[in-house]
Write a protein that holds these residues in place. Structure first.
Motif, PDB file in Angstrom:
ATOM      1  N   PHE A 172       0.635  -1.258   0.118  1.00 43.46           N
ATOM      2  CA  PHE A 172       0.095   0.021   0.082  1.00 43.46           C
ATOM      3  C   PHE A 172       0.566   1.345   0.210  1.00 43.46           C
ATOM      4  O   PHE A 172       0.613   2.242  -0.569  1.00 43.46           O
ATOM      5  CB  PHE A 172      -0.962  -0.138   1.200  1.00 43.46           C
ATOM      6  N   LYS A 173       1.879   1.243   0.744  1.00 43.43           N
ATOM      7  CA  LYS A 173       2.870   2.284   0.781  1.00 43.43           C
ATOM      8  C   LYS A 173       3.458   2.640  -0.737  1.00 43.43           C
ATOM      9  O   LYS A 173       3.556   3.580  -1.187  1.00 43.43           O
ATOM     10  CB  LYS A 173       4.066   2.177   1.856  1.00 43.43           C
ATOM     11  N   GLU A 174       4.010   1.492  -1.252  1.00 44.94           N
ATOM     12  CA  GLU A 174       4.531   1.609  -2.640  1.00 44.94           C
ATOM     13  C   GLU A 174       3.519   2.199  -3.642  1.00 44.94           C
ATOM     14  O   GLU A 174       3.639   3.004  -4.320  1.00 44.94           O
ATOM     15  CB  GLU A 174       5.075   0.269  -2.982  1.00 44.94           C
ATOM     16  N   LEU A 175       2.333   1.699  -3.218  1.00 47.82           N
ATOM     17  CA  LEU A 175       1.143   2.240  -4.355  1.00 47.82           C
ATOM     18  C   LEU A 175       0.781   3.611  -4.102  1.00 47.82           C
ATOM     19  O   LEU A 175       0.899   4.509  -5.077  1.00 47.82           O
ATOM     20  CB  LEU A 175      -0.094   1.363  -4.096  1.00 47.82           C
ATOM     21  N   ALA A 176       1.005   4.286  -2.822  1.00 51.95           N
ATOM     22  CA  ALA A 176       0.686   5.661  -2.604  1.00 51.95           C
ATOM     23  C   ALA A 176       1.705   6.520  -3.129  1.00 51.95           C
ATOM     24  O   ALA A 176       1.608   7.451  -3.753  1.00 51.95           O
ATOM     25  CB  ALA A 176       0.633   5.711  -1.057  1.00 51.95           C
ATOM     26  N   GLY A 177       3.030   5.912  -3.000  1.00 47.10           N
ATOM     27  CA  GLY A 177       4.329   6.792  -3.377  1.00 47.10           C
ATOM     28  C   GLY A 177       4.266   6.897  -4.962  1.00 47.10           C
ATOM     29  O   GLY A 177       4.544   7.911  -5.474  1.00 47.10           O
ATOM     30  N   ILE A 178       3.702   5.774  -5.846  1.00 48.18           N
ATOM     31  CA  ILE A 178       3.699   5.792  -7.181  1.00 48.18           C
ATOM     32  C   ILE A 178       2.630   7.079  -7.668  1.00 48.18           C
ATOM     33  O   ILE A 178       2.774   7.900  -8.537  1.00 48.18           O
ATOM     34  CB  ILE A 178       3.366   4.520  -7.849  1.00 48.18           C
ATOM     35  N   TYR A 179       1.319   6.699  -6.871  1.00 43.72           N
ATOM     36  CA  TYR A 179       0.385   7.782  -6.941  1.00 43.72           C
ATOM     37  C   TYR A 179       0.628   9.316  -6.897  1.00 43.72           C
ATOM     38  O   TYR A 179       0.404   9.983  -7.948  1.00 43.72           O
ATOM     39  CB  TYR A 179      -0.641   7.500  -6.274  1.00 43.72           C
ATOM     40  N   TYR A 184       4.064   1.120 -11.818  1.00 42.70           N
ATOM     41  CA  TYR A 184       3.640   2.058 -12.725  1.00 42.70           C
ATOM     42  C   TYR A 184       2.769   1.507 -13.687  1.00 42.70           C
ATOM     43  O   TYR A 184       1.535   2.006 -13.943  1.00 42.70           O
ATOM     44  CB  TYR A 184       4.888   2.751 -13.496  1.00 42.70           C
ATOM     45  N   PHE A 185       3.025   0.233 -14.458  1.00 46.48           N
ATOM     46  CA  PHE A 185       2.198  -0.349 -15.194  1.00 46.48           C
ATOM     47  C   PHE A 185       0.836  -0.847 -14.725  1.00 46.48           C
ATOM     48  O   PHE A 185      -0.031  -1.189 -15.345  1.00 46.48           O
ATOM     49  CB  PHE A 185       2.859  -1.608 -15.823  1.00 46.48           C
ATOM     50  N   LEU A 200       1.504  12.510 -18.508  1.00 47.15           N
ATOM     51  CA  LEU A 200       1.318  11.118 -18.040  1.00 47.15           C
ATOM     52  C   LEU A 200      -0.071  11.067 -17.748  1.00 47.15           C
ATOM     53  O   LEU A 200      -0.955   9.976 -18.269  1.00 47.15           O
ATOM     54  CB  LEU A 200       2.222  10.441 -17.153  1.00 47.15           C
ATOM     55  N   ALA A 201      -0.633  11.934 -16.874  1.00 46.06           N
ATOM     56  CA  ALA A 201      -1.909  11.948 -16.432  1.00 46.06           C
ATOM     57  C   ALA A 201      -2.777  12.041 -17.565  1.00 46.06           C
ATOM     58  O   ALA A 201      -3.968  11.580 -17.768  1.00 46.06           O
ATOM     59  CB  ALA A 201      -2.290  12.911 -15.276  1.00 46.06           C
ATOM     60  N   GLN A 202      -2.556  13.049 -18.528  1.00 47.92           N
ATOM     61  CA  GLN A 202      -3.301  13.495 -19.495  1.00 47.92           C
ATOM     62  C   GLN A 202      -3.546  12.369 -20.578  1.00 47.92           C
ATOM     63  O   GLN A 202      -4.520  11.826 -21.172  1.00 47.92           O
ATOM     64  CB  GLN A 202      -2.977  14.590 -20.555  1.00 47.92           C
TER      65      GLN A 202
END
Length: 437
Positions: free
Chosen positions: A230-237, A372-373, A246-248
């Protein structure tokens, strides 16, 4: 590891060869036709009883796809975060691969009496396939340099088309000439086909599993893996929010992928239900799509080198708009074949180019490619859930798949507008000028 190693790159491409039979045989050709015939109500109407509900088989098919990808979208981000944190990317890829392949093998037992468990197996095969793809895609920036992303991505899709056609031709030989194989049960060749998909998938997946690197942990082995995930995921976000282009791109990708992937899952059902085409015509259509798709993948890789990835994607989406218009007015088999050729030309090309474009947009030296993927994959899966749900709902409310096609046309137009707002020659990594897209 050394990038652009021919052995590793070819082994990576072999996973497309291994898993694409699921997309062709289970999703696009033999299974939908068998499903439509097996799920018929006793009265002969295209409705079936599923858990006490009377529902059209085509709508049930669409909703099963939606639900399966909803599960994947919820599970994969956590799995990829844990995979990056622990260095077990290949292990997760293997788990989802075997889940999908074994579920396909289980469809060998699909009959009218086993309809409900078979629907669940079909859903699990989709979860396994889509879950393994996110880890497979995440290897691209790890094994190749950016200048080769488009070319290697196209090679993978092309190998997938070729391999799946070979297995489909074998399966068709059983279906069209069962006596040659000593088969007397008319339903048995299709069920054997489902089993061969799982077997093919597992066997050829051993090549990439042998040559691809296992992964390196990005965090020390401390604490709970899930909590660290979860921490890893929050960091990528947080990192994604710092990269506006990238968001666009992910937003535009979400919209046009709703249309692309929905067409992939319902095209055969459209031919069978709306146009009343015989099974042989539908199979010919699928073969056309696959063979033309090989050309399309390389064509769009070349086009991206000439005009840039974003412009090439805009060309692809524009063609999809034309496809929707053509499909809406299609009434004859030959017209359906023509539309199918157009689908084949852009289907693989736009998927291949989307994957390589995203690979160029993520930070070049990140070690957290799976995480990221996962955002790319979740975007795609939620798009599939939304697209198939919209398609099924419009058909349910109006009684016509043609109205659903009009809904897809609107989706593609929105996707084209969003793509046009992304700079088409340069991308920026964390505010610094980067590479061509």
């Amino acid at each position: 590891m050394k990038k652009n190693d021919p052995v590793v790159v070819n082994a990576w491409c072999m996973y497309d060869w291994a898993n694409s039979v699921h997309a062709l045989v289970i999703v696009s050709s033999i299974f939908p036709v068998y499903f439509s015939a097996t799920a018929l109500h006793a009265s002969g109407t295209p409705e079936t009883n599923f858990l006490g509900l009377q529902i059209k088989s085509s709508v049930l098919f669409s909703y099963t796809v939606s639900f399966a990808f909803l599960i994947t979208a919820a599970a994969v981000p956590l799995c990829t975060a844990v995979a990056d944190a622990t260095g077990k990317k290949k292990t997760f890829m293997q788990f989802f691969c075997y889940l999908g392949a074994l579920s396909c093998m289980g469809l060998y037992f699909f009959t009218k009496e086993t309809l409900i468990p078979s629907i669940f197996l079909f859903g699990l095969s989709l979860v396994g396939w889509s879950g393994s793809i996110v880890f497979y895609d995440s290897y691209l920036p790890q094994i190749a340099t950016e200048d080769n992303f488009d070319r290697y991505s196209a090679r993978g899709f092309s190998m997938g088309y070729l391999g799946s056609v070979l297995l489909l031709l074998f399966n068709l030989s059983m279906i069209l000439a069962p006596g040659f194989y000593g088969i007397t049960d008319k339903a048995l060749p299709a069920r054997i086909s489902f089993f061969t998909v799982g077997l093919w998938w597992i066997l050829f997946a051993q090549i990439p599993f042998h040559y691809l690197p296992a992964g390196t942990p990005t965090r020390e082995k401390s604490g709970n893996w899930i909590f660290n995930g979860f921490k890893e995921l929050a960091g990528i976000y947080r990192e994604l929010r710092r990269q506006p282009y990238l968001a666009q791109f992910l937003t535009a990708f979400f919209i046009y992928t709703m249309g692309v992937r929905t067409v992939m899952y319902v095209a055969t059902l459209f031919g069978a239900t709306e146009l009343k085409l015989p099974s042989q015509s539908l199979i010919i259509t699928v073969l056309l799509i696959q063979l033309v798709g090989i050309i399309g993948s390389y064509t769009f890789a070349w086009l991206s080198g000439w005009i840039g990835n974003i412009y090439a994607l805009m060309v692809g989406v524009s063609i999809w708009i034309g496809i929707c218009l053509g499909a809406y007015y299609t009434t004859e088999a030959m017209e359906f074949y023509f539309v199918a050729c157009a689908v084949g030309m852009v289907m693989g090309g736009i998927q291949s180019l989307s994957r390589s474009t995203y690979s160029k947009l993520i930070p070049e030296h990140t070690s957290e490619t799976a995480s990221y993927f996962s955002f790319y994959d979740v975007t795609e899966k939620i798009a599939i859930v939304t697209g198939t749900f919209i398609y099924g709902t419009v058909e349910y409310l109006t009684g016509s798949m043609r109205n659903s096609i009009l809904a897809l046309l609107i989706i593609f137009v929105i996707g084209l507008v969003l793509l046009s707002r992304i700079p088409s020659r340069k991308v920026y990594h964390f505010g610094l000028e980067g590479n061509k897209n």
